[in-house]
Scaffold this motif. Structure first.
Motif, PDB file in Angstrom:
ATOM      1  N   MET A   1       0.821  -1.185   0.000  1.00  0.00           N
ATOM      2  CA  MET A   1       0.000   0.000   0.000  1.00  0.00           C
ATOM      3  C   MET A   1       0.870   1.255   0.000  1.00  0.00           C
ATOM      4  O   MET A   1       0.514   2.230  -0.639  1.00  0.00           O
ATOM      5  CB  MET A   1      -0.931  -0.011   1.207  1.00  0.00           C
ATOM      6  N   ASN A   2       1.971   1.224   0.707  1.00  0.00           N
ATOM      7  CA  ASN A   2       2.841   2.403   0.733  1.00  0.00           C
ATOM      8  C   ASN A   2       3.325   2.748  -0.671  1.00  0.00           C
ATOM      9  O   ASN A   2       3.418   3.923  -1.035  1.00  0.00           O
ATOM     10  CB  ASN A   2       4.034   2.182   1.664  1.00  0.00           C
ATOM     11  N   PHE A   3       3.627   1.717  -1.453  1.00  0.00           N
ATOM     12  CA  PHE A   3       4.079   1.937  -2.819  1.00  0.00           C
ATOM     13  C   PHE A   3       2.958   2.570  -3.645  1.00  0.00           C
ATOM     14  O   PHE A   3       3.183   3.517  -4.398  1.00  0.00           O
ATOM     15  CB  PHE A   3       4.537   0.617  -3.445  1.00  0.00           C
ATOM     16  N   ALA A   4       1.748   2.073  -3.502  1.00  0.00           N
ATOM     17  CA  ALA A   4       0.605   2.617  -4.248  1.00  0.00           C
ATOM     18  C   ALA A   4       0.355   4.073  -3.875  1.00  0.00           C
ATOM     19  O   ALA A   4       0.116   4.911  -4.750  1.00  0.00           O
ATOM     20  CB  ALA A   4      -0.646   1.787  -3.990  1.00  0.00           C
ATOM     21  N   VAL A   5       0.432   4.386  -2.604  1.00  0.00           N
ATOM     22  CA  VAL A   5       0.221   5.767  -2.159  1.00  0.00           C
ATOM     23  C   VAL A   5       1.326   6.666  -2.704  1.00  0.00           C
ATOM     24  O   VAL A   5       1.065   7.744  -3.237  1.00  0.00           O
ATOM     25  CB  VAL A   5       0.134   5.846  -0.620  1.00  0.00           C
ATOM     26  N   ALA A   6       2.564   6.226  -2.596  1.00  0.00           N
ATOM     27  CA  ALA A   6       3.685   7.026  -3.088  1.00  0.00           C
ATOM     28  C   ALA A   6       3.582   7.233  -4.598  1.00  0.00           C
ATOM     29  O   ALA A   6       3.786   8.348  -5.090  1.00  0.00           O
ATOM     30  CB  ALA A   6       5.006   6.352  -2.738  1.00  0.00           C
ATOM     31  N   LEU A   7       3.244   6.182  -5.327  1.00  0.00           N
ATOM     32  CA  LEU A   7       3.125   6.278  -6.774  1.00  0.00           C
ATOM     33  C   LEU A   7       1.981   7.200  -7.169  1.00  0.00           C
ATOM     34  O   LEU A   7       2.066   7.942  -8.144  1.00  0.00           O
ATOM     35  CB  LEU A   7       2.908   4.883  -7.365  1.00  0.00           C
ATOM     36  N   THR A   8       0.917   7.191  -6.397  1.00  0.00           N
ATOM     37  CA  THR A   8      -0.243   8.035  -6.683  1.00  0.00           C
ATOM     38  C   THR A   8       0.038   9.497  -6.358  1.00  0.00           C
ATOM     39  O   THR A   8      -0.278  10.387  -7.150  1.00  0.00           O
ATOM     40  CB  THR A   8      -1.458   7.547  -5.870  1.00  0.00           C
ATOM     41  N   ARG A   9       0.616   9.755  -5.224  1.00  0.00           N
ATOM     42  CA  ARG A   9       0.810  11.137  -4.774  1.00  0.00           C
ATOM     43  C   ARG A   9       1.956  11.844  -5.481  1.00  0.00           C
ATOM     44  O   ARG A   9       1.883  13.030  -5.761  1.00  0.00           O
ATOM     45  CB  ARG A   9       1.032  11.166  -3.269  1.00  0.00           C
ATOM     46  N   ASP A  10       3.039  11.125  -5.735  1.00  0.00           N
ATOM     47  CA  ASP A  10       4.204  11.754  -6.368  1.00  0.00           C
ATOM     48  C   ASP A  10       4.972  10.695  -7.156  1.00  0.00           C
ATOM     49  O   ASP A  10       5.934  10.115  -6.653  1.00  0.00           O
ATOM     50  CB  ASP A  10       5.091  12.399  -5.306  1.00  0.00           C
ATOM     51  N   PRO A  11       4.517  10.433  -8.390  1.00  0.00           N
ATOM     52  CA  PRO A  11       5.120   9.342  -9.158  1.00  0.00           C
ATOM     53  C   PRO A  11       6.631   9.481  -9.343  1.00  0.00           C
ATOM     54  O   PRO A  11       7.335   8.479  -9.396  1.00  0.00           O
ATOM     55  CB  PRO A  11       4.412   9.404 -10.508  1.00  0.00           C
ATOM     56  N   GLY A  12       7.121  10.695  -9.421  1.00  0.00           N
ATOM     57  CA  GLY A  12       8.546  10.904  -9.610  1.00  0.00           C
ATOM     58  C   GLY A  12       9.389  10.500  -8.418  1.00  0.00           C
ATOM     59  O   GLY A  12      10.564  10.186  -8.553  1.00  0.00           O
ATOM     60  N   THR A  34       3.513  -5.443 -12.628  1.00  0.00           N
ATOM     61  CA  THR A  34       2.057  -5.583 -12.680  1.00  0.00           C
ATOM     62  C   THR A  34       1.387  -4.606 -11.720  1.00  0.00           C
ATOM     63  O   THR A  34       0.411  -3.936 -12.082  1.00  0.00           O
ATOM     64  CB  THR A  34       1.638  -7.027 -12.361  1.00  0.00           C
ATOM     65  N   ALA A  35       1.890  -4.510 -10.500  1.00  0.00           N
ATOM     66  CA  ALA A  35       1.315  -3.586  -9.523  1.00  0.00           C
ATOM     67  C   ALA A  35       1.411  -2.148 -10.029  1.00  0.00           C
ATOM     68  O   ALA A  35       0.448  -1.379  -9.925  1.00  0.00           O
ATOM     69  CB  ALA A  35       2.025  -3.722  -8.176  1.00  0.00           C
ATOM     70  N   THR A  36       2.538  -1.778 -10.603  1.00  0.00           N
ATOM     71  CA  THR A  36       2.729  -0.429 -11.118  1.00  0.00           C
ATOM     72  C   THR A  36       1.748  -0.141 -12.253  1.00  0.00           C
ATOM     73  O   THR A  36       1.156   0.941 -12.321  1.00  0.00           O
ATOM     74  CB  THR A  36       4.181  -0.235 -11.599  1.00  0.00           C
ATOM     75  N   GLU A  37       1.544  -1.115 -13.119  1.00  0.00           N
ATOM     76  CA  GLU A  37       0.590  -0.946 -14.220  1.00  0.00           C
ATOM     77  C   GLU A  37      -0.838  -0.779 -13.704  1.00  0.00           C
ATOM     78  O   GLU A  37      -1.582   0.093 -14.170  1.00  0.00           O
ATOM     79  CB  GLU A  37       0.670  -2.136 -15.177  1.00  0.00           C
ATOM     80  N   VAL A  38      -1.225  -1.593 -12.738  1.00  0.00           N
ATOM     81  CA  VAL A  38      -2.585  -1.511 -12.188  1.00  0.00           C
ATOM     82  C   VAL A  38      -2.788  -0.182 -11.459  1.00  0.00           C
ATOM     83  O   VAL A  38      -3.810   0.491 -11.635  1.00  0.00           O
ATOM     84  CB  VAL A  38      -2.879  -2.713 -11.261  1.00  0.00           C
ATOM     85  N   ILE A  39      -1.826   0.217 -10.652  1.00  0.00           N
ATOM     86  CA  ILE A  39      -1.917   1.484  -9.931  1.00  0.00           C
ATOM     87  C   ILE A  39      -2.013   2.635 -10.923  1.00  0.00           C
ATOM     88  O   ILE A  39      -2.854   3.532 -10.782  1.00  0.00           O
ATOM     89  CB  ILE A  39      -0.704   1.662  -8.991  1.00  0.00           C
ATOM     90  N   GLY A  40      -1.171   2.610 -11.955  1.00  0.00           N
ATOM     91  CA  GLY A  40      -1.200   3.664 -12.962  1.00  0.00           C
ATOM     92  C   GLY A  40      -2.525   3.716 -13.702  1.00  0.00           C
ATOM     93  O   GLY A  40      -3.077   4.798 -13.953  1.00  0.00           O
ATOM     94  N   PHE A  41      -3.071   2.550 -14.058  1.00  0.00           N
ATOM     95  CA  PHE A  41      -4.346   2.510 -14.760  1.00  0.00           C
ATOM     96  C   PHE A  41      -5.455   3.107 -13.903  1.00  0.00           C
ATOM     97  O   PHE A  41      -6.246   3.923 -14.380  1.00  0.00           O
ATOM     98  CB  PHE A  41      -4.714   1.083 -15.166  1.00  0.00           C
ATOM     99  N   PHE A  42      -5.528   2.706 -12.646  1.00  0.00           N
ATOM    100  CA  PHE A  42      -6.589   3.223 -11.789  1.00  0.00           C
ATOM    101  C   PHE A  42      -6.427   4.715 -11.523  1.00  0.00           C
ATOM    102  O   PHE A  42      -7.407   5.457 -11.447  1.00  0.00           O
ATOM    103  CB  PHE A  42      -6.705   2.430 -10.487  1.00  0.00           C
ATOM    104  N   ASN A  43      -5.199   5.198 -11.410  1.00  0.00           N
ATOM    105  CA  ASN A  43      -4.983   6.633 -11.274  1.00  0.00           C
ATOM    106  C   ASN A  43      -5.489   7.374 -12.508  1.00  0.00           C
ATOM    107  O   ASN A  43      -6.160   8.397 -12.406  1.00  0.00           O
ATOM    108  CB  ASN A  43      -3.509   6.949 -11.031  1.00  0.00           C
TER     109      ASN A  43
END
Length: 70
Positions: A1-12, A34-43
């Motif tokens: 979840m921490n990765f998803a939150v970080a990727l969502t809030r500040d992808p860089g 796969t997780a990065t792709e799913v998180i990116g798609f939902f964002n």
């Protein structure tokens, strides 16, 4: 979840340290991809829906804790 939150809030800022933490937790590179792709798609999808003002289907009840009124 921490990765998803970080990727969502500040992808860089979601870089090597977050990915390394996932590897240390036993994730493979394929799972991380796969997780990065799913998180990116939902964002992408959520931003598109919000930008267009799409409302949920009538049979879906809005949960204000999850989806607050705009």
């Amino acid at each position: 979840m921490n990765f998803a939150v970080a990727l969502t809030r500040d992808p860089g800022s979601s870089g090597a340290s977050e990915i390394e933490a996932l590897r240390e937790a036993g994730w493979t590179d394929a799972q991380i991809l796969t997780a990065t792709e799913v998180i990116g798609f939902f964002n992408y999808y959520v931003r598109m829906v919000e930008a267009l003002g799409v409302e949920p289907e009538p049979e879906m009840k809005r949960d204000p804790d999850v989806w607050p009124d705009p």
